[in-house]
Design a protein around this motif. Structure first.
Motif, mmCIF file in Angstrom:
data_model
loop_
_atom_site.group_PDB
_atom_site.id
_atom_site.type_symbol
_atom_site.label_atom_id
_atom_site.label_comp_id
_atom_site.label_asym_id
_atom_site.label_seq_id
_atom_site.Cartn_x
_atom_site.Cartn_y
_atom_site.Cartn_z
ATOM 1 N N SER A 160 -4.369 7.264 2.070
ATOM 2 C CA SER A 160 -5.600 6.730 2.674
ATOM 3 C C SER A 160 -5.247 5.692 3.737
ATOM 4 C CB SER A 160 -6.480 6.092 1.600
ATOM 5 O OG SER A 160 -6.952 7.064 0.699
ATOM 6 N N THR A 166 2.785 1.932 -3.553
ATOM 7 C CA THR A 166 2.125 2.313 -4.802
ATOM 8 C C THR A 166 2.638 3.682 -5.229
ATOM 9 O OG1 THR A 166 0.272 3.252 -3.551
ATOM 10 C CG2 THR A 166 0.040 0.991 -4.345
ATOM 11 N N SER A 200 1.102 8.312 -3.010
ATOM 12 C CA SER A 200 -0.110 8.007 -3.761
ATOM 13 C C SER A 200 -1.344 8.143 -2.873
ATOM 14 C CB SER A 200 -0.041 6.585 -4.324
ATOM 15 O OG SER A 200 -0.152 5.641 -3.262
ATOM 16 N N LYS A 201 -2.501 8.226 -3.501
ATOM 17 C CA LYS A 201 -3.754 8.291 -2.756
ATOM 18 C C LYS A 201 -3.965 7.012 -1.954
ATOM 19 C CE LYS A 201 -7.757 9.906 -1.518
ATOM 20 N NZ LYS A 201 -7.828 11.015 -0.546
ATOM 21 N N THR A 202 -3.574 5.880 -2.528
ATOM 22 C CA THR A 202 -3.671 4.608 -1.795
ATOM 23 C C THR A 202 -2.845 4.662 -0.521
ATOM 24 O OG1 THR A 202 -4.025 3.334 -3.822
ATOM 25 C CG2 THR A 202 -3.217 2.119 -1.896
ATOM 26 N N CYS A 203 -1.643 5.212 -0.634
ATOM 27 C CA CYS A 203 -0.748 5.313 0.518
ATOM 28 C C CYS A 203 -1.304 6.265 1.571
ATOM 29 C CB CYS A 203 0.632 5.769 0.059
ATOM 30 S SG CYS A 203 1.826 5.972 1.408
ATOM 31 N N LYS A 224 0.829 -1.214 0.000
ATOM 32 C CA LYS A 224 0.000 0.000 0.000
ATOM 33 C C LYS A 224 0.861 1.260 0.000
ATOM 34 C CE LYS A 224 -4.253 -1.722 2.142
ATOM 35 N NZ LYS A 224 -3.936 -3.153 2.118
#
Length: 217
Positions: free
Chosen positions: A28, A14, A23-26, A11
Protein backbone atom coordinates in the motif's frame (compact mmCIF):
# COMPACT_ATOMS: atom_id res chain seq x y z
CA UNK A 1 14.45 5.10 -8.73
CA UNK A 2 12.82 4.17 -5.45
CA UNK A 3 14.74 4.98 -2.28
CA UNK A 4 13.35 4.50 1.19
CA UNK A 5 12.94 7.51 3.48
CA UNK A 6 14.11 6.79 7.02
CA UNK A 7 10.74 7.87 8.38
CA UNK A 8 8.99 5.24 6.22
CA UNK A 9 11.43 2.36 6.70
CA UNK A 10 9.13 0.65 9.18
CA UNK A 11 6.39 0.41 6.55
CA UNK A 12 8.47 -1.63 4.12
CA UNK A 13 9.88 -3.80 6.91
CA UNK A 14 6.53 -5.10 8.15
CA UNK A 15 6.34 -8.85 7.65
CA UNK A 16 3.91 -10.66 5.41
CA UNK A 17 2.14 -13.81 6.57
CA UNK A 18 3.65 -15.56 3.56
CA UNK A 19 7.42 -15.81 3.55
CA UNK A 20 9.08 -13.98 0.68
CA UNK A 21 6.10 -11.74 -0.05
CA UNK A 22 5.72 -8.07 0.75
CA UNK A 23 3.15 -7.20 3.39
CA UNK A 24 -0.07 -5.35 2.59
CA UNK A 25 1.26 -2.38 4.57
CA UNK A 26 4.36 -2.35 2.38
CA UNK A 27 2.54 -2.68 -0.95
CA UNK A 28 0.00 0.00 0.00
CA UNK A 29 2.89 2.33 0.78
CA UNK A 30 4.56 1.51 -2.55
CA UNK A 31 1.30 2.06 -4.47
CA UNK A 32 1.06 5.51 -2.91
CA UNK A 33 4.72 6.22 -3.75
CA UNK A 34 4.11 5.34 -7.41
CA UNK A 35 1.06 7.63 -7.52
CA UNK A 36 3.18 10.46 -6.11
CA UNK A 37 5.67 9.98 -8.95
CA UNK A 38 2.98 9.79 -11.65
CA UNK A 39 0.98 12.80 -10.51
CA UNK A 40 3.84 14.92 -9.18
CA UNK A 41 2.13 15.35 -5.82
CA UNK A 42 2.88 14.08 -2.35
CA UNK A 43 0.15 12.91 -0.01
CA UNK A 44 0.05 15.29 2.92
CA UNK A 45 -1.00 14.21 6.40
CA UNK A 46 -2.16 17.09 8.58
CA UNK A 47 -3.19 16.76 12.22
CA UNK A 48 -2.87 18.71 15.44
CA UNK A 49 -0.66 15.91 16.76
CA UNK A 50 1.88 16.36 13.98
CA UNK A 51 1.57 20.14 14.21
CA UNK A 52 2.52 20.08 17.88
CA UNK A 53 5.53 17.86 17.14
CA UNK A 54 6.81 20.23 14.48
CA UNK A 55 6.25 23.40 16.50
CA UNK A 56 7.92 22.21 19.71
CA UNK A 57 10.75 20.27 18.05
CA UNK A 58 13.57 22.72 18.79
CA UNK A 59 12.34 23.28 22.35
CA UNK A 60 12.22 19.53 22.91
CA UNK A 61 15.77 19.10 21.60
CA UNK A 62 17.00 21.71 24.05
CA UNK A 63 14.89 20.20 26.85
CA UNK A 64 16.59 16.84 26.24
CA UNK A 65 20.01 18.49 26.02
CA UNK A 66 19.49 20.27 29.33
CA UNK A 67 18.45 17.08 31.11
CA UNK A 68 21.31 15.07 29.59
CA UNK A 69 23.89 17.79 30.23
CA UNK A 70 24.76 18.18 26.56
CA UNK A 71 24.73 21.98 26.50
CA UNK A 72 23.47 23.42 23.23
CA UNK A 73 22.05 20.81 20.87
CA UNK A 74 21.56 22.23 17.40
CA UNK A 75 18.94 20.87 15.04
CA UNK A 76 20.45 19.12 12.03
CA UNK A 77 19.46 20.58 8.67
CA UNK A 78 21.57 18.29 6.48
CA UNK A 79 19.88 15.83 4.15
CA UNK A 80 21.61 12.47 3.70
CA UNK A 81 21.14 9.94 0.94
CA UNK A 82 22.82 7.07 -0.85
CA UNK A 83 21.71 4.63 -3.54
CA UNK A 84 19.00 3.12 -1.35
CA UNK A 85 18.03 5.39 1.56
CA UNK A 86 17.38 9.03 2.47
CA UNK A 87 16.88 10.86 5.73
CA UNK A 88 17.38 13.94 7.87
CA UNK A 89 18.02 13.13 11.55
CA UNK A 90 16.98 15.66 14.18
CA UNK A 91 20.49 15.99 15.64
CA UNK A 92 23.93 14.46 15.20
CA UNK A 93 26.73 14.27 17.77
CA UNK A 94 30.21 12.77 17.49
CA UNK A 95 28.93 9.33 18.50
CA UNK A 96 25.13 9.44 18.33
CA UNK A 97 22.17 10.10 16.09
CA UNK A 98 19.37 11.74 18.06
CA UNK A 99 15.72 11.84 17.08
CA UNK A 100 13.02 13.43 19.22
CA UNK A 101 9.37 12.42 19.28
CA UNK A 102 6.92 14.74 20.97
CA UNK A 103 3.95 13.10 22.63
CA UNK A 104 0.56 14.77 22.24
CA UNK A 105 -0.27 14.36 25.93
CA UNK A 106 0.71 12.43 29.04
CA UNK A 107 -1.50 9.51 28.02
CA UNK A 108 0.34 8.95 24.72
CA UNK A 109 3.74 9.45 26.38
CA UNK A 110 5.46 6.00 26.66
CA UNK A 111 6.31 6.30 30.35
CA UNK A 112 6.26 2.56 31.02
CA UNK A 113 7.33 1.19 27.63
CA UNK A 114 10.46 -0.97 27.68
CA UNK A 115 10.98 -1.48 23.94
CA UNK A 116 11.12 1.14 21.18
CA UNK A 117 8.42 1.41 18.55
CA UNK A 118 9.38 -0.83 15.61
CA UNK A 119 8.92 1.94 13.04
CA UNK A 120 11.33 4.16 14.95
CA UNK A 121 13.79 1.26 15.34
CA UNK A 122 14.01 0.99 11.56
CA UNK A 123 14.19 4.76 11.20
CA UNK A 124 17.20 4.75 13.51
CA UNK A 125 18.92 1.97 11.57
CA UNK A 126 18.59 4.00 8.36
CA UNK A 127 19.98 7.12 10.03
CA UNK A 128 22.96 5.25 11.45
CA UNK A 129 23.60 3.63 8.08
CA UNK A 130 23.49 6.96 6.25
CA UNK A 131 25.46 9.10 8.69
CA UNK A 132 28.00 6.55 9.91
CA UNK A 133 27.18 6.32 13.61
CA UNK A 134 26.79 3.22 15.76
CA UNK A 135 24.34 4.58 18.34
CA UNK A 136 20.85 6.03 18.08
CA UNK A 137 18.98 7.78 20.86
CA UNK A 138 15.22 7.78 20.38
CA UNK A 139 13.95 10.43 22.79
CA UNK A 140 10.33 11.06 23.68
CA UNK A 141 9.50 14.35 25.37
CA UNK A 142 6.34 15.71 26.93
CA UNK A 143 6.25 19.41 26.10
CA UNK A 144 3.66 22.14 26.66
CA UNK A 145 1.10 22.30 23.86
CA UNK A 146 1.20 25.59 21.90
CA UNK A 147 -1.58 27.99 22.88
CA UNK A 148 -3.34 27.99 19.50
CA UNK A 149 -3.63 24.19 19.67
CA UNK A 150 -5.05 24.43 23.17
CA UNK A 151 -7.69 26.78 21.77
CA UNK A 152 -8.46 24.31 18.96
CA UNK A 153 -8.84 21.50 21.47
CA UNK A 154 -11.20 23.64 23.58
CA UNK A 155 -13.28 24.46 20.49
CA UNK A 156 -13.45 20.76 19.63
CA UNK A 157 -14.68 19.91 23.11
CA UNK A 158 -17.36 22.57 23.63
CA UNK A 159 -17.86 24.17 20.22
CA UNK A 160 -16.64 27.59 19.03
CA UNK A 161 -19.62 29.44 20.51
CA UNK A 162 -19.10 28.08 24.02
CA UNK A 163 -15.45 29.01 24.63
CA UNK A 164 -14.89 30.73 27.95
CA UNK A 165 -11.78 31.63 29.92
CA UNK A 166 -12.60 28.78 32.28
CA UNK A 167 -12.83 26.24 29.47
CA UNK A 168 -9.53 27.45 28.03
CA UNK A 169 -7.85 27.25 31.42
CA UNK A 170 -9.12 23.73 31.99
CA UNK A 171 -7.65 22.67 28.64
CA UNK A 172 -4.43 24.52 29.39
CA UNK A 173 -4.10 22.71 32.71
CA UNK A 174 -4.50 19.39 30.91
CA UNK A 175 -2.09 20.18 28.08
CA UNK A 176 0.86 21.89 29.79
CA UNK A 177 3.44 20.18 31.99
CA UNK A 178 5.76 22.74 33.56
CA UNK A 179 4.92 21.53 37.07
CA UNK A 180 5.73 17.89 36.32
CA UNK A 181 9.08 16.43 37.35
CA UNK A 182 11.45 16.30 34.38
CA UNK A 183 12.07 12.56 34.82
CA UNK A 184 8.43 12.00 33.91
CA UNK A 185 8.66 14.14 30.78
CA UNK A 186 11.48 12.36 28.98
CA UNK A 187 11.95 8.76 27.87
CA UNK A 188 15.10 7.57 26.10
CA UNK A 189 15.60 4.37 24.14
CA UNK A 190 19.16 3.39 23.17
CA UNK A 191 19.40 1.55 19.85
CA UNK A 192 22.61 0.05 18.47
CA UNK A 193 23.51 -0.17 14.81
CA UNK A 194 22.75 -3.67 13.52
CA UNK A 195 24.51 -4.58 10.26
CA UNK A 196 22.23 -7.60 9.81
CA UNK A 197 19.12 -5.41 10.13
CA UNK A 198 20.53 -2.95 7.60
CA UNK A 199 21.31 -5.79 5.20
CA UNK A 200 17.70 -7.00 5.53
CA UNK A 201 16.44 -3.49 4.85
CA UNK A 202 18.58 -3.06 1.74
CA UNK A 203 17.37 -6.42 0.46
CA UNK A 204 13.78 -5.30 1.06
CA UNK A 205 14.43 -2.11 -0.92
CA UNK A 206 15.37 -4.31 -3.89
CA UNK A 207 12.15 -6.30 -3.46
CA UNK A 208 10.22 -3.03 -3.41
CA UNK A 209 11.84 -1.97 -6.68
CA UNK A 210 10.84 -5.28 -8.26
CA UNK A 211 7.24 -4.76 -7.07
CA UNK A 212 7.19 -1.21 -8.46
CA UNK A 213 8.53 -2.42 -11.80
CA UNK A 214 5.79 -5.05 -11.88
CA UNK A 215 2.92 -2.59 -11.38
CA UNK A 216 4.26 0.08 -13.73
CA UNK A 217 5.09 -2.03 -16.80
Amino acid sequence: EFKIRASAAGKIMTNSRKKGELSKTCTSFLDQWVKEQIYGRRKEIVSIYLTKGIEVEEDSLQFAADIMGWGMLLKNEDYFDDDDCTGTPDAITTDHIIDVKNSWDCFTFPLFETEPNKDYYWQGQVYMHLVGRDNFKLIYTLMDTPEHLITKEAMYKVGPDNITDQVLQECRDQMTYDGIDAQHRIKIFEIKKDPDAIAQLLERVEQCREYIQGITQ
